[in-house]
Scaffold this motif. Structure first.
Motif, PDB file in Angstrom:
ATOM      1  N   ALA A 258      -3.411 -42.330  -3.713  1.00  0.00           N
ATOM      2  CA  ALA A 258      -3.827 -43.638  -3.806  1.00  0.00           C
ATOM      3  C   ALA A 258      -4.142 -44.104  -5.165  1.00  0.00           C
ATOM      4  O   ALA A 258      -3.909 -45.224  -5.850  1.00  0.00           O
ATOM      5  N   ALA A 259      -5.106 -42.873  -5.614  1.00  0.00           N
ATOM      6  CA  ALA A 259      -5.691 -43.173  -6.955  1.00  0.00           C
ATOM      7  C   ALA A 259      -4.483 -43.489  -7.846  1.00  0.00           C
ATOM      8  O   ALA A 259      -4.612 -44.216  -9.158  1.00  0.00           O
ATOM      9  N   ASP A 260      -3.826 -42.329  -7.886  1.00  0.00           N
ATOM     10  CA  ASP A 260      -2.466 -42.467  -8.847  1.00  0.00           C
ATOM     11  C   ASP A 260      -1.726 -43.827  -9.071  1.00  0.00           C
ATOM     12  O   ASP A 260      -1.528 -44.307 -10.084  1.00  0.00           O
ATOM     13  N   SER A 261      -1.528 -44.380  -7.858  1.00  0.00           N
ATOM     14  CA  SER A 261      -0.763 -45.789  -7.611  1.00  0.00           C
ATOM     15  C   SER A 261      -1.859 -46.953  -8.391  1.00  0.00           C
ATOM     16  O   SER A 261      -1.272 -47.857  -8.642  1.00  0.00           O
ATOM     17  N   MET A 262      -2.950 -46.742  -8.600  1.00  0.00           N
ATOM     18  CA  MET A 262      -4.084 -47.649  -8.818  1.00  0.00           C
ATOM     19  C   MET A 262      -4.458 -47.267 -10.268  1.00  0.00           C
ATOM     20  O   MET A 262      -4.952 -47.980 -11.095  1.00  0.00           O
ATOM     21  N   GLY A 263      -3.916 -46.039 -10.862  1.00  0.00           N
ATOM     22  CA  GLY A 263      -4.255 -45.751 -12.238  1.00  0.00           C
ATOM     23  C   GLY A 263      -5.647 -45.429 -12.299  1.00  0.00           C
ATOM     24  O   GLY A 263      -6.187 -45.381 -13.376  1.00  0.00           O
ATOM     25  N   THR A 264      -6.509 -44.857 -11.449  1.00  0.00           N
ATOM     26  CA  THR A 264      -7.889 -44.458 -11.633  1.00  0.00           C
ATOM     27  C   THR A 264      -7.780 -42.779 -11.481  1.00  0.00           C
ATOM     28  O   THR A 264      -6.995 -42.440 -11.109  1.00  0.00           O
ATOM     29  N   VAL A 265      -8.993 -42.370 -11.783  1.00  0.00           N
ATOM     30  CA  VAL A 265      -9.110 -41.032 -11.726  1.00  0.00           C
ATOM     31  C   VAL A 265      -9.474 -40.286 -10.500  1.00  0.00           C
ATOM     32  O   VAL A 265     -10.395 -40.841  -9.668  1.00  0.00           O
ATOM     33  N   PHE A 266      -9.081 -39.244 -10.360  1.00  0.00           N
ATOM     34  CA  PHE A 266      -9.259 -38.339  -9.265  1.00  0.00           C
ATOM     35  C   PHE A 266      -9.423 -36.880  -9.407  1.00  0.00           C
ATOM     36  O   PHE A 266      -8.094 -36.302 -10.177  1.00  0.00           O
ATOM     37  N   ALA A 267     -10.311 -36.366  -9.222  1.00  0.00           N
ATOM     38  CA  ALA A 267     -10.556 -34.761  -9.469  1.00  0.00           C
ATOM     39  C   ALA A 267     -10.477 -33.982  -8.297  1.00  0.00           C
ATOM     40  O   ALA A 267     -11.537 -34.225  -7.496  1.00  0.00           O
ATOM     41  N   HIS A 268      -9.821 -33.146  -8.077  1.00  0.00           N
ATOM     42  CA  HIS A 268      -9.607 -32.102  -6.987  1.00  0.00           C
ATOM     43  C   HIS A 268     -10.223 -30.788  -7.586  1.00  0.00           C
ATOM     44  O   HIS A 268      -9.667 -30.060  -8.282  1.00  0.00           O
ATOM     45  N   ILE A 269     -11.323 -30.410  -6.903  1.00  0.00           N
ATOM     46  CA  ILE A 269     -12.156 -29.320  -7.060  1.00  0.00           C
ATOM     47  C   ILE A 269     -11.974 -28.209  -5.905  1.00  0.00           C
ATOM     48  O   ILE A 269     -12.773 -28.564  -5.085  1.00  0.00           O
ATOM     49  N   GLU A 270     -11.472 -27.058  -6.390  1.00  0.00           N
ATOM     50  CA  GLU A 270     -11.596 -26.019  -5.278  1.00  0.00           C
ATOM     51  C   GLU A 270     -12.412 -25.180  -5.875  1.00  0.00           C
ATOM     52  O   GLU A 270     -12.316 -24.528  -6.858  1.00  0.00           O
ATOM     53  N   SER A 271     -13.149 -24.494  -4.939  1.00  0.00           N
ATOM     54  CA  SER A 271     -14.396 -23.349  -5.207  1.00  0.00           C
ATOM     55  C   SER A 271     -14.156 -22.298  -4.176  1.00  0.00           C
ATOM     56  O   SER A 271     -14.189 -22.632  -2.999  1.00  0.00           O
ATOM     57  N   ASP A 272     -14.119 -21.051  -4.749  1.00  0.00           N
ATOM     58  CA  ASP A 272     -13.889 -19.851  -3.701  1.00  0.00           C
ATOM     59  C   ASP A 272     -15.250 -19.600  -2.954  1.00  0.00           C
ATOM     60  O   ASP A 272     -16.507 -20.019  -3.135  1.00  0.00           O
ATOM     61  N   GLY A 273     -15.311 -18.705  -1.897  1.00  0.00           N
ATOM     62  CA  GLY A 273     -16.142 -18.506  -1.099  1.00  0.00           C
ATOM     63  C   GLY A 273     -17.513 -17.941  -1.903  1.00  0.00           C
ATOM     64  O   GLY A 273     -18.665 -18.304  -1.290  1.00  0.00           O
ATOM     65  N   SER A 274     -17.168 -17.138  -2.673  1.00  0.00           N
ATOM     66  CA  SER A 274     -18.441 -16.513  -3.403  1.00  0.00           C
ATOM     67  C   SER A 274     -19.149 -17.543  -4.122  1.00  0.00           C
ATOM     68  O   SER A 274     -20.274 -17.174  -4.540  1.00  0.00           O
ATOM     69  N   VAL A 275     -18.713 -18.689  -4.257  1.00  0.00           N
ATOM     70  CA  VAL A 275     -19.219 -19.718  -5.216  1.00  0.00           C
ATOM     71  C   VAL A 275     -20.054 -20.523  -4.180  1.00  0.00           C
ATOM     72  O   VAL A 275     -21.196 -20.919  -4.394  1.00  0.00           O
ATOM     73  N   ARG A 276     -19.203 -20.839  -3.174  1.00  0.00           N
ATOM     74  CA  ARG A 276     -20.007 -21.895  -2.175  1.00  0.00           C
ATOM     75  C   ARG A 276     -21.050 -21.106  -1.412  1.00  0.00           C
ATOM     76  O   ARG A 276     -21.924 -21.829  -0.900  1.00  0.00           O
ATOM     77  N   MET A 277     -21.073 -19.865  -1.362  1.00  0.00           N
ATOM     78  CA  MET A 277     -22.114 -19.203  -0.199  1.00  0.00           C
ATOM     79  C   MET A 277     -23.334 -18.728  -1.136  1.00  0.00           C
ATOM     80  O   MET A 277     -24.213 -18.252  -0.572  1.00  0.00           O
ATOM     81  N   ASP A 278     -23.280 -18.752  -2.511  1.00  0.00           N
ATOM     82  CA  ASP A 278     -24.161 -18.299  -3.133  1.00  0.00           C
ATOM     83  C   ASP A 278     -24.864 -19.403  -4.061  1.00  0.00           C
ATOM     84  O   ASP A 278     -24.610 -20.037  -4.617  1.00  0.00           O
ATOM     85  N   PRO A 279     -25.998 -19.887  -3.340  1.00  0.00           N
ATOM     86  CA  PRO A 279     -27.103 -20.919  -3.880  1.00  0.00           C
ATOM     87  C   PRO A 279     -27.253 -21.033  -5.353  1.00  0.00           C
ATOM     88  O   PRO A 279     -26.998 -22.176  -5.853  1.00  0.00           O
ATOM     89  N   GLN A 280     -27.404 -19.892  -6.022  1.00  0.00           N
ATOM     90  CA  GLN A 280     -27.400 -19.884  -7.677  1.00  0.00           C
ATOM     91  C   GLN A 280     -25.969 -20.393  -8.154  1.00  0.00           C
ATOM     92  O   GLN A 280     -25.919 -21.156  -9.211  1.00  0.00           O
ATOM     93  N   ARG A 281     -24.781 -19.706  -7.787  1.00  0.00           N
ATOM     94  CA  ARG A 281     -23.546 -20.285  -8.139  1.00  0.00           C
ATOM     95  C   ARG A 281     -23.159 -21.626  -7.757  1.00  0.00           C
ATOM     96  O   ARG A 281     -22.556 -22.362  -8.639  1.00  0.00           O
ATOM     97  N   ARG A 282     -23.643 -22.009  -6.814  1.00  0.00           N
ATOM     98  CA  ARG A 282     -23.333 -23.503  -6.221  1.00  0.00           C
ATOM     99  C   ARG A 282     -24.198 -24.256  -7.285  1.00  0.00           C
ATOM    100  O   ARG A 282     -23.610 -25.469  -7.729  1.00  0.00           O
ATOM    101  N   ASP A 283     -25.378 -24.097  -7.669  1.00  0.00           N
ATOM    102  CA  ASP A 283     -26.246 -25.039  -8.604  1.00  0.00           C
ATOM    103  C   ASP A 283     -25.587 -24.965  -9.763  1.00  0.00           C
ATOM    104  O   ASP A 283     -25.539 -25.948 -10.608  1.00  0.00           O
ATOM    105  N   ARG A 284     -24.790 -23.937 -10.370  1.00  0.00           N
ATOM    106  CA  ARG A 284     -24.244 -24.032 -11.591  1.00  0.00           C
ATOM    107  C   ARG A 284     -22.920 -24.703 -11.533  1.00  0.00           C
ATOM    108  O   ARG A 284     -22.477 -25.391 -12.582  1.00  0.00           O
ATOM    109  N   LEU A 285     -22.317 -24.603 -10.453  1.00  0.00           N
ATOM    110  CA  LEU A 285     -20.840 -25.525 -10.339  1.00  0.00           C
ATOM    111  C   LEU A 285     -21.207 -27.051 -10.377  1.00  0.00           C
ATOM    112  O   LEU A 285     -20.748 -27.775 -11.001  1.00  0.00           O
ATOM    113  N   VAL A 286     -22.388 -27.422  -9.695  1.00  0.00           N
ATOM    114  CA  VAL A 286     -22.723 -28.899  -9.651  1.00  0.00           C
ATOM    115  C   VAL A 286     -23.429 -29.229 -10.933  1.00  0.00           C
ATOM    116  O   VAL A 286     -22.921 -30.299 -11.370  1.00  0.00           O
ATOM    117  N   ALA A 287     -24.154 -28.372 -11.754  1.00  0.00           N
ATOM    118  CA  ALA A 287     -24.549 -28.724 -12.714  1.00  0.00           C
ATOM    119  C   ALA A 287     -23.447 -28.770 -13.881  1.00  0.00           C
ATOM    120  O   ALA A 287     -23.510 -30.000 -14.908  1.00  0.00           O
TER     121      ALA A 287
END
Length: 297
Positions: A258-287
């Motif tokens: 849908a974003a492509d049809s409207m010319g708007t930006v869409f960012a698809h972000i995948e993170s692995d389990g080692s990032v999502r389960m570690d609070p410090q790595r989650r913080d770094r990804l968010v930052a």
């Protein structure tokens, strides 16, 4: 009553009124939005019933949710619109960011499991943060709320059912009729960029921590900045516009289409389990993501 006494009384009433106004924020409940989103996600089950909204239900829901997600303050109107559809509305102050929010959420387990939506009360909306697979892509709802906290003016969309519910009909990333997609499409129509958060198993793409992709949209400077900031934060990045990322590019996600049809930006972000389960790595990804978005094009 003498004129003097009248003036003293009037002055006292004005002071009481001013103090009441000043103290209004003290009466607004403080809510830990990460905890609230985590509880919501944990209650979603793969064997729960689910159905997408009818056309009329979708139109009615949009008439209440879009104002809520774009800084609306008329919560009584939104309450009247959304409550008959199974939504519970909450207004409060996020205990970490200190920002006032409005939230509409359906009940986990209901067939009308249409989502949890958070808007920045009274703020101009700048970006949309999406969590399409809560309690499947584990802890993505935590990432979503943390990114909301880092980016004032965010609208948050969290799916209201497990992606495997109703034989996969509840997978909002691949169901154009879901309320999640209707809301995302309407916000894209307003020109708002979308950041969609997913998770993958470490074994799916060994040696990679994060995949950055435009989905089915062309990659932009924002995608490059995201990848650069994430890499600078010490995580290995797969850039989907440069290399194959193990089918984790999100090219079939309907929000990206849908974003492509409207010319708007869409960012698809995948993170692995080692990032999502570690609070410090989650913080770094968010930052990293917040820094890239704040930097602009």
């Amino acid at each position: 009553m003498s004129a003097r006494n009248w003036l003293v009384t009037a002055f006292g009433l004005v002071c009481v009124a001013v103090l009441a106004v000043i103290n209004i924020p003290d009466r607004i409940p403080k809510v830990d939005l990460v905890e609230r989103a985590s509880q919501f996600a944990a209650a979603l089950q793969s064997d729960a019933p689910y159905r997408p909204p009818t056309v009329r239900e979708g139109e009615t829901a949009l008439s209440g949710l879009i104002p809520l997600l774009t800084g609306g303050k008329d919560t009584q109107s939104e309450l009247k619109t959304l409550t008959p559809l199974g939504f519970t509305l909450t207004s409060g102050i996020d205990s970490t960011s200190g920002r006032r929010f409005t939230m509409a959420a359906t009940q986990p387990g209901d067939e009308q499991g249409w989502g949890l939506f958070i808007g920045d009360y009274g703020a101009r909306t700048r970006q949309v943060i999406e969590v399409p697979h809560p309690n499947f892509d584990l802890n993505t709802e935590i990432l979503g709320v943390q990114l909301y906290r880092a980016l004032p003016g965010s609208a948050v969309l969290i799916a209201g059912a497990h992606r495997r519910a109703a034989n996969g009909t509840a997978d909002v990333a691949h169901n154009a009729n879901s309320l999640f997609n209707l809301v995302a499409t309407e916000l894209a129509r307003k020109g708002l960029p979308q950041v969609q958060l997913h998770g993958f198993e470490d074994s799916s793409l060994p040696g990679t921590d994060v995949v950055v992709s435009g989905g089915s949209t062309p990659h932009t400077r924002l995608h490059e900045q995201m990848a650069d900031h994430v890499e600078a934060g010490g995580m290995a990045v797969c850039r989907a516009w440069q290399q194959s990322c193990g089918n984790l590019e999100g090219t079939t996600n309907v929000q990206g289409q849908a974003a492509d049809s409207m010319g708007t930006v869409f960012a698809h972000i995948e993170s692995d389990g080692s990032v999502r389960m570690d609070p410090q790595r989650r913080d770094r990804l968010v930052a990293a993501l917040a820094a890239a978005i704040t930097a602009g094009p």
